[in-house]
Motif scaffolding. Sequence first.
Motif, PDB file in Angstrom:
ATOM      1  N   ASP A  22       0.831  -1.199   0.000  1.00 17.23           N
ATOM      2  CA  ASP A  22       0.000   0.000   0.000  1.00 17.23           C
ATOM      3  C   ASP A  22       0.867   1.251   0.000  1.00 17.23           C
ATOM      4  N   LEU A  23       0.247   2.420   0.100  1.00 17.82           N
ATOM      5  CA  LEU A  23       0.981   3.687   0.041  1.00 17.82           C
ATOM      6  C   LEU A  23       1.866   3.908   1.260  1.00 17.82           C
ATOM      7  N   ASP A  24       1.626   3.158   2.331  1.00 17.69           N
ATOM      8  CA  ASP A  24       2.465   3.257   3.527  1.00 17.69           C
ATOM      9  C   ASP A  24       3.624   2.267   3.494  1.00 17.69           C
ATOM     10  N   GLY A  25       3.740   1.521   2.372  1.00 16.11           N
ATOM     11  CA  GLY A  25       4.824   0.557   2.246  1.00 16.11           C
ATOM     12  C   GLY A  25       4.559  -0.759   2.947  1.00 16.11           C
ATOM     13  N   LYS A  26       3.325  -0.980   3.385  1.00 17.61           N
ATOM     14  CA  LYS A  26       2.980  -2.212   4.091  1.00 17.61           C
ATOM     15  C   LYS A  26       2.348  -3.209   3.120  1.00 17.61           C
ATOM     16  N   LYS A  27       2.688  -4.477   3.309  1.00 18.49           N
ATOM     17  CA  LYS A  27       2.134  -5.527   2.454  1.00 18.49           C
ATOM     18  C   LYS A  27       0.689  -5.820   2.837  1.00 18.49           C
ATOM     19  N   TYR A  28      -0.104  -6.172   1.815  1.00 22.27           N
ATOM     20  CA  TYR A  28      -1.476  -6.610   2.063  1.00 22.27           C
ATOM     21  C   TYR A  28      -1.852  -7.661   1.032  1.00 22.27           C
ATOM     22  N   ASN A  29      -2.866  -8.450   1.339  1.00 24.82           N
ATOM     23  CA  ASN A  29      -3.341  -9.491   0.435  1.00 24.82           C
ATOM     24  C   ASN A  29      -4.408  -8.918  -0.478  1.00 24.82           C
ATOM     25  N   ARG A  30      -4.129  -8.896  -1.768  1.00 28.43           N
ATOM     26  CA  ARG A  30      -5.053  -8.299  -2.728  1.00 28.43           C
ATOM     27  C   ARG A  30      -6.391  -9.040  -2.758  1.00 28.43           C
ATOM     28  N   ILE A  31      -6.352 -10.363  -2.658  1.00 26.46           N
ATOM     29  CA  ILE A  31      -7.588 -11.148  -2.708  1.00 26.46           C
ATOM     30  C   ILE A  31      -8.472 -10.827  -1.513  1.00 26.46           C
ATOM     31  N   LEU A  32      -7.886 -10.727  -0.335  1.00 26.61           N
ATOM     32  CA  LEU A  32      -8.656 -10.404   0.878  1.00 26.61           C
ATOM     33  C   LEU A  32      -9.277  -9.016   0.755  1.00 26.61           C
ATOM     34  N   LEU A  33      -8.504  -8.065   0.256  1.00 25.73           N
ATOM     35  CA  LEU A  33      -9.005  -6.702   0.080  1.00 25.73           C
ATOM     36  C   LEU A  33     -10.188  -6.678  -0.885  1.00 25.73           C
ATOM     37  N   ILE A  34     -10.044  -7.377  -2.010  1.00 26.44           N
ATOM     38  CA  ILE A  34     -11.113  -7.419  -3.002  1.00 26.44           C
ATOM     39  C   ILE A  34     -12.363  -8.071  -2.427  1.00 26.44           C
ATOM     40  N   CYS A  35     -12.201  -9.132  -1.658  1.00 30.45           N
ATOM     41  CA  CYS A  35     -13.353  -9.819  -1.054  1.00 30.45           C
ATOM     42  C   CYS A  35     -14.143  -8.896  -0.142  1.00 30.45           C
ATOM     43  N   VAL A  36     -13.432  -8.113   0.670  1.00 26.08           N
ATOM     44  CA  VAL A  36     -14.102  -7.180   1.579  1.00 26.08           C
ATOM     45  C   VAL A  36     -14.874  -6.125   0.785  1.00 26.08           C
ATOM     46  N   LEU A  37     -14.245  -5.592  -0.261  1.00 27.80           N
ATOM     47  CA  LEU A  37     -14.913  -4.589  -1.093  1.00 27.80           C
ATOM     48  C   LEU A  37     -16.141  -5.171  -1.782  1.00 27.80           C
ATOM     49  N   PHE A  75     -11.850  -8.902 -16.305  1.00 27.14           N
ATOM     50  CA  PHE A  75     -12.222  -9.958 -15.369  1.00 27.14           C
ATOM     51  C   PHE A  75     -12.559  -9.370 -14.002  1.00 27.14           C
ATOM     52  N   ALA A  76     -11.763  -8.383 -13.553  1.00 29.47           N
ATOM     53  CA  ALA A  76     -12.000  -7.769 -12.250  1.00 29.47           C
ATOM     54  C   ALA A  76     -13.361  -7.086 -12.198  1.00 29.47           C
ATOM     55  N   MET A  77     -13.683  -6.308 -13.232  1.00 27.61           N
ATOM     56  CA  MET A  77     -14.980  -5.642 -13.275  1.00 27.61           C
ATOM     57  C   MET A  77     -16.104  -6.656 -13.467  1.00 27.61           C
ATOM     58  N   GLY A  78     -15.785  -7.795 -14.100  1.00 23.62           N
ATOM     59  CA  GLY A  78     -16.769  -8.864 -14.218  1.00 23.62           C
ATOM     60  C   GLY A  78     -17.126  -9.445 -12.857  1.00 23.62           C
ATOM     61  N   LEU A  79     -16.126  -9.583 -11.981  1.00 19.97           N
ATOM     62  CA  LEU A  79     -16.393 -10.032 -10.615  1.00 19.97           C
ATOM     63  C   LEU A  79     -17.313  -9.046  -9.897  1.00 19.97           C
ATOM     64  N   THR A  92     -12.501   2.403  -8.111  1.00 18.72           N
ATOM     65  CA  THR A  92     -11.167   3.004  -8.267  1.00 18.72           C
ATOM     66  C   THR A  92     -10.092   2.067  -7.738  1.00 18.72           C
ATOM     67  N   ILE A  93     -10.318   1.492  -6.571  1.00 19.23           N
ATOM     68  CA  ILE A  93      -9.349   0.557  -5.995  1.00 19.23           C
ATOM     69  C   ILE A  93      -9.199  -0.664  -6.891  1.00 19.23           C
ATOM     70  N   PHE A  94     -10.328  -1.165  -7.422  1.00 21.00           N
ATOM     71  CA  PHE A  94     -10.288  -2.310  -8.333  1.00 21.00           C
ATOM     72  C   PHE A  94      -9.370  -2.025  -9.515  1.00 21.00           C
ATOM     73  N   LEU A  95      -9.553  -0.866 -10.137  1.00 22.58           N
ATOM     74  CA  LEU A  95      -8.804  -0.539 -11.348  1.00 22.58           C
ATOM     75  C   LEU A  95      -7.328  -0.264 -11.061  1.00 22.58           C
ATOM     76  N   LEU A  96      -7.017   0.119  -9.835  1.00 19.75           N
ATOM     77  CA  LEU A  96      -5.629   0.408  -9.482  1.00 19.75           C
ATOM     78  C   LEU A  96      -4.856  -0.840  -9.046  1.00 19.75           C
ATOM     79  N   VAL A  97      -5.532  -1.814  -8.461  1.00 19.47           N
ATOM     80  CA  VAL A  97      -4.817  -2.994  -7.968  1.00 19.47           C
ATOM     81  C   VAL A  97      -4.730  -4.103  -9.021  1.00 19.47           C
ATOM     82  N   PHE A  98      -5.466  -3.957 -10.129  1.00 18.16           N
ATOM     83  CA  PHE A  98      -5.381  -4.928 -11.212  1.00 18.16           C
ATOM     84  C   PHE A  98      -4.717  -4.293 -12.431  1.00 18.16           C
ATOM     85  N   PRO A  99      -3.854  -5.033 -13.142  1.00 20.65           N
ATOM     86  CA  PRO A  99      -3.273  -4.501 -14.385  1.00 20.65           C
ATOM     87  C   PRO A  99      -4.342  -4.371 -15.456  1.00 20.65           C
TER      88      PRO A  99
END
Length: 487
Positions: free
Chosen positions: A9-24, A143-147, A130-137
């Motif tokens: 993330d912007l603070d330099g901390k690691k996070y799990n993209r799948i977990l973040l997407i699931c919550v959103l 596919f991301a927007m399809g989810l 916005t987060i979806f489009l930024l965390v996926f290439p």
Amino acid sequence: MTAKNSCVDLDGKKYNRILLICVLLVGSFCAILNHAMLATALPDIMKELKVDAANGQWLASGFLLINGIMIPIAALLMSKVSSRFLYIIAMMFFLLGTLLSAAAHQFPVLLAGRMIQAAGTGIMIPLTETIFLLVFPKEKRGFAMGLDGLVIALGRAVGLTLSGWVVDNYHWRVLFYLLIPVSLFVLVIACLTIRRIIPLTHSKIDYLSIVLSSIGFGGLLYGFSSVGNHGWTDVNVVMGLAIGTVITILFIWRQLKIKEPIVNLKVFRSPLFSLSVVVGGTIMTAMIGAELVLPLYLQNSRGESAFFSGLVIMPGAIVMGLMSPVTGIIFDKIGVRNLAIAGMCLLTIGTIPFMFLTMSTTYGFMIVLYAVRFFGISMVMMPMTTAGMNTLPDTLMSDGIAVNNTMRTIVGSIGTSILISVMSNVTKTELPEKNMFGSDPTLYNVLKTDAVLNGVNAAFMVAVSFCLLTLALTFFIKERHIKHRIQ
């Protein structure tokens, strides 16, 4: 946590993209569930709170209007406030509106609760996209927007049937009671998992633009919504449309002149993005307007239960949900033009027969047609949105999402109010005189049923006109537009 799904993330901390997407996605599901539940519950709400369709539709179109007004404000807030904190604030607004709606015993209180919910949703949805489009290439955004489309469709399917079952067996307020623990769950999980993803630029907020947009779009919606009660020539309708049009033009002029607009119209330099905005708005009208009109026909004209009307609509939502990831994958491979044309053909073909509903139209016929409509929508909505967004640079991504969602939502709210107003106006015009009930009650009931049917058919005639307009627009999609990326 796998390396593939581990991000920083912007603070330099690691996070799990799948977990973040699931919550959103759970948050989006909650917001869509809330909106979809109203469609089958609206007839019962109107009866208990003693409002007609022209006023009752404000629970849907007014919700969309506030939602649309909040979206560009959300884009500004994204540049000034941490995405984590902003998402939590949005969920708190949504929860507050849900609590107020659950406690409502008068229509104005329920409407106020819906407006507060809309404010939270208006922040949550564009923030999620916005987060979806930024965390996926870029090559995986389809596919991301399809989810996201899958979750939206699932929320609609569950909301429509759950609403009907609850209304038939309990009370419509129970719908809001059920949302309270779900909202609390999302709020708690969001506090633990959402990270700072969107860079801050600290843009200046132009409060005059917010006022102009609220008055302008609100005036247009009020004018169109008043047609059902007063007719097209009434002074309230004319003044609402006139004031709304003038103020909206002033709002657009101001966005072009000021240095930091709340809606960055530079995104309209992309022809494909411009097309995606218009197509999205007309599809919202065809989709949401039909969702309100059909349950009114099934419950008020055919005497069916709320649960049954939800079951008629549910297969269409399921089809859309199943197809959204598939069309996202297809889009990533072949682009949007052929998908959009084919999808609009299906939506138009599936809507035309609803212009000719009768008291003997079979339910199986309606279920199949409604599923065809949503099959078509799944081929157009998310692919067009993603294609339009892909022509924008990352620096305009949040602006593009704000403009797209704002225009889509506001056009959808105004279009929905037009459909309901046409239905109400035609029904009101053709209703027999009340004194006929005393002299010939049988004829009175027959003429009353015919009036309601004609109103429903007229509303779907308007929906077909929107579909035909959008179908024509899809032929203007060119491959060079898809490849062109504005700077």
